[in-house]
Design an enzyme around this catalytic site. Sequence first.
Site, PDB file in Angstrom:
ATOM      1  N   ARG A 235     -48.750  14.695 -20.152  1.00 21.93           N
ATOM      2  CA  ARG A 235     -47.886  13.635 -19.635  1.00 21.93           C
ATOM      3  C   ARG A 235     -46.751  13.295 -20.602  1.00 21.93           C
ATOM      4  O   ARG A 235     -45.619  13.100 -20.187  1.00 21.93           O
ATOM      5  CB  ARG A 235     -48.701  12.364 -19.361  1.00 21.93           C
ATOM      6  CG  ARG A 235     -49.564  12.451 -18.128  1.00 21.93           C
ATOM      7  CD  ARG A 235     -50.272  11.140 -17.857  1.00 21.93           C
ATOM      8  NE  ARG A 235     -51.171  11.258 -16.722  1.00 21.93           N
ATOM      9  CZ  ARG A 235     -50.832  11.058 -15.461  1.00 21.93           C
ATOM     10  NH1 ARG A 235     -49.576  10.704 -15.180  1.00 21.93           N
ATOM     11  NH2 ARG A 235     -51.698  11.186 -14.489  1.00 21.93           N
TER      12      ARG A 235
ATOM     13  N   GLU B  17     -57.179  15.235 -18.843  1.00 30.71           N
ATOM     14  CA  GLU B  17     -57.536  14.293 -17.785  1.00 30.71           C
ATOM     15  C   GLU B  17     -58.413  14.993 -16.761  1.00 30.71           C
ATOM     16  O   GLU B  17     -58.095  16.089 -16.312  1.00 30.71           O
ATOM     17  CB  GLU B  17     -56.281  13.750 -17.097  1.00 30.71           C
ATOM     18  CG  GLU B  17     -55.355  12.976 -18.016  1.00 30.71           C
ATOM     19  CD  GLU B  17     -54.139  12.439 -17.287  1.00 30.71           C
ATOM     20  OE1 GLU B  17     -54.207  12.288 -16.050  1.00 30.71           O
ATOM     21  OE2 GLU B  17     -53.125  12.179 -17.954  1.00 30.71           O
TER      22      GLU B  17
ATOM     23  N   GLU C 150     -47.812  13.751  -8.004  1.00 26.73           N
ATOM     24  CA  GLU C 150     -47.575  12.925  -9.192  1.00 26.73           C
ATOM     25  C   GLU C 150     -46.737  13.689 -10.209  1.00 26.73           C
ATOM     26  O   GLU C 150     -45.846  13.125 -10.846  1.00 26.73           O
ATOM     27  CB  GLU C 150     -48.913  12.511  -9.805  1.00 26.73           C
ATOM     28  CG  GLU C 150     -48.767  11.556 -10.975  1.00 26.73           C
ATOM     29  CD  GLU C 150     -50.109  11.094 -11.509  1.00 26.73           C
ATOM     30  OE1 GLU C 150     -50.104  10.194 -12.371  1.00 26.73           O
ATOM     31  OE2 GLU C 150     -51.150  11.624 -11.087  1.00 26.73           O
TER      32      GLU C 150
ATOM     33  N   ASP D 203     -37.894  12.480  -3.944  1.00 27.40           N
ATOM     34  CA  ASP D 203     -36.948  11.369  -3.947  1.00 27.40           C
ATOM     35  C   ASP D 203     -35.753  11.759  -4.808  1.00 27.40           C
ATOM     36  O   ASP D 203     -35.591  11.287  -5.934  1.00 27.40           O
ATOM     37  CB  ASP D 203     -37.626  10.108  -4.479  1.00 27.40           C
ATOM     38  CG  ASP D 203     -36.715   8.893  -4.371  1.00 27.40           C
ATOM     39  OD1 ASP D 203     -35.767   8.944  -3.575  1.00 27.40           O
ATOM     40  OD2 ASP D 203     -36.944   7.913  -5.095  1.00 27.40           O
TER      41      ASP D 203
ATOM     42  N   HIS E  60     -50.514   3.492  -4.567  1.00 27.06           N
ATOM     43  CA  HIS E  60     -50.795   4.786  -5.189  1.00 27.06           C
ATOM     44  C   HIS E  60     -49.927   5.805  -4.461  1.00 27.06           C
ATOM     45  O   HIS E  60     -50.336   6.384  -3.448  1.00 27.06           O
ATOM     46  CB  HIS E  60     -52.280   5.126  -5.084  1.00 27.06           C
ATOM     47  CG  HIS E  60     -53.171   4.127  -5.758  1.00 27.06           C
ATOM     48  ND1 HIS E  60     -53.250   4.007  -7.129  1.00 27.06           N
ATOM     49  CD2 HIS E  60     -53.995   3.169  -5.247  1.00 27.06           C
ATOM     50  CE1 HIS E  60     -54.110   3.045  -7.446  1.00 27.06           C
ATOM     51  NE2 HIS E  60     -54.565   2.510  -6.332  1.00 27.06           N
TER      52      HIS E  60
ATOM     53  N   CYS F 218     -48.984   8.735  -4.955  1.00 21.15           N
ATOM     54  CA  CYS F 218     -49.389  10.139  -4.856  1.00 21.15           C
ATOM     55  C   CYS F 218     -50.244  10.397  -3.629  1.00 21.15           C
ATOM     56  O   CYS F 218     -50.393  11.542  -3.196  1.00 21.15           O
ATOM     57  CB  CYS F 218     -50.138  10.558  -6.111  1.00 21.15           C
ATOM     58  SG  CYS F 218     -49.132  10.384  -7.591  1.00 21.15           S
TER      59      CYS F 218
END
Length: 473
Positions: free
Chosen positions: A118, A147, A158, A216, A439, A441
């Site tokens: 990340r 993760e 995500e 987006d 959320h 995602c």
Amino acid sequence: MSKCQWWIPSCCKVLALLNATSNLMEPPKILHTDFYNEILDNVDLLQEYKNWQNPEYQGGFSFCQYPFLITISGKRTILQKDSETQMIQQAEKTIKAVVQQRQKVDMDNLFLNLNVRRKHIVSDSLVEIAKHKFDLKKKLKVTFVGEPGLDLGGLTKEWFLILLRDLFRPEYGMFVYTKSADTYWFSLHNRDAKLKEFNLIGVLMGLAVYNGINLDIRLPFIAYKKLLSPAVVPCNNPNATVGVIPKPSIYDLESVMPDVAHSLKELLEYDGDVEEDLCLTFQASIGQNQRMITEELVKGGAEMAVTNENRQGYVDLYLDWILNKSIYLVFRAFYHGFHSVCASNALLTLKPVEVEVLVCGCPNIEIDKLERVCRYDGYNQRDQNIKDFWEILYRLNEKGQKSLLRFITGSDRIPAGGFKDMTFKISRVNNPQMLPVAHTCFNHLVLPAYNNKKVMQQKLLMAISNTEGFGLE
């Protein structure tokens, strides 16, 4: 349709003349959607596409010869089926190579597996895309290092959201946001820098189309026009000119820099003495990121005055510089990134506005259709909280509805195929003190059980207003 009646091809030819005439105007006189024939969605469009692609086909007619008649849903079907075929072929190629080497087939080899951290998402993504550049036509799976979690679609979405958010940040310096147009454009300060990052954004857009994910991205219409110039990458010619619009117009510039477009239009319409009154020379000056860029449009342009007689030539050179020449290297990287994933003759059937819909989704929101596909967890559609929620959503203006949709899904647009291709879920939590949580995602809204509609509306609007950028939760 191998044995269609004579009148079907004849009608298509007449409509093709009308469509071509409409496209000569800016904007087109007739909306492209007015030519759509929804009946064709029930035709075997993949077979039509195969017939169109087959040089030995004896039928002589295919609806793909007249793609303006095919709806965006139909074209999406063609593109997806063509993509699936390429994915299967890539997977078969991988299995064959493994078997020939007498190795055990690893199912992970059938996917485009990206492992990213990340905190280093841009650099890691660049490395991973470069490492797997021959696997881009496989199904995408994303893992965030360190993760737990299986990518069932949420992690992939995500990854797109976070990565694009970082790449479009003003401090990253790749794009410049124009508030009056509500669009991003390529920074003129990146003419020979960050080409890998621009290629990455092109790859992202291609992967989104290929994997059916809406992004987006607020690029102006001309960006999609340039992506289809040409629609198919020139074969065996890496130095071929791509992404260049011949003779761009002021209309093209309006969605990029409305103020500059307005000034050029005023220059062409000016009744006085241009040379004496305006004192312009054949130079282009654009301010971006609090810096001014000035460049001669022709050799010796700083000494060449703009007059009533040559002002049209000045405007033409200005438009070509700002929309083509000044960003050519970065847009070429962007173009090749997109086509490295989406290379397909199916792109020949698409208009630029349809590519935008495939990448970003459809801008038309119909709340009743969203309500129809909604699923509930802890609520049911007869609960007062749910009735209040939909009443609030229906009463919002279009801007408010788009803001709420962006808060929930990460985009203010719906899938190209409409809400029927979208999942939406509302879950209950018994804590009226908290704000609604989205959320993005998973298109999932966690809606607390508020005491009344007034409180719910206040909390919803507060949650939306506190969301910045992509509204990722």
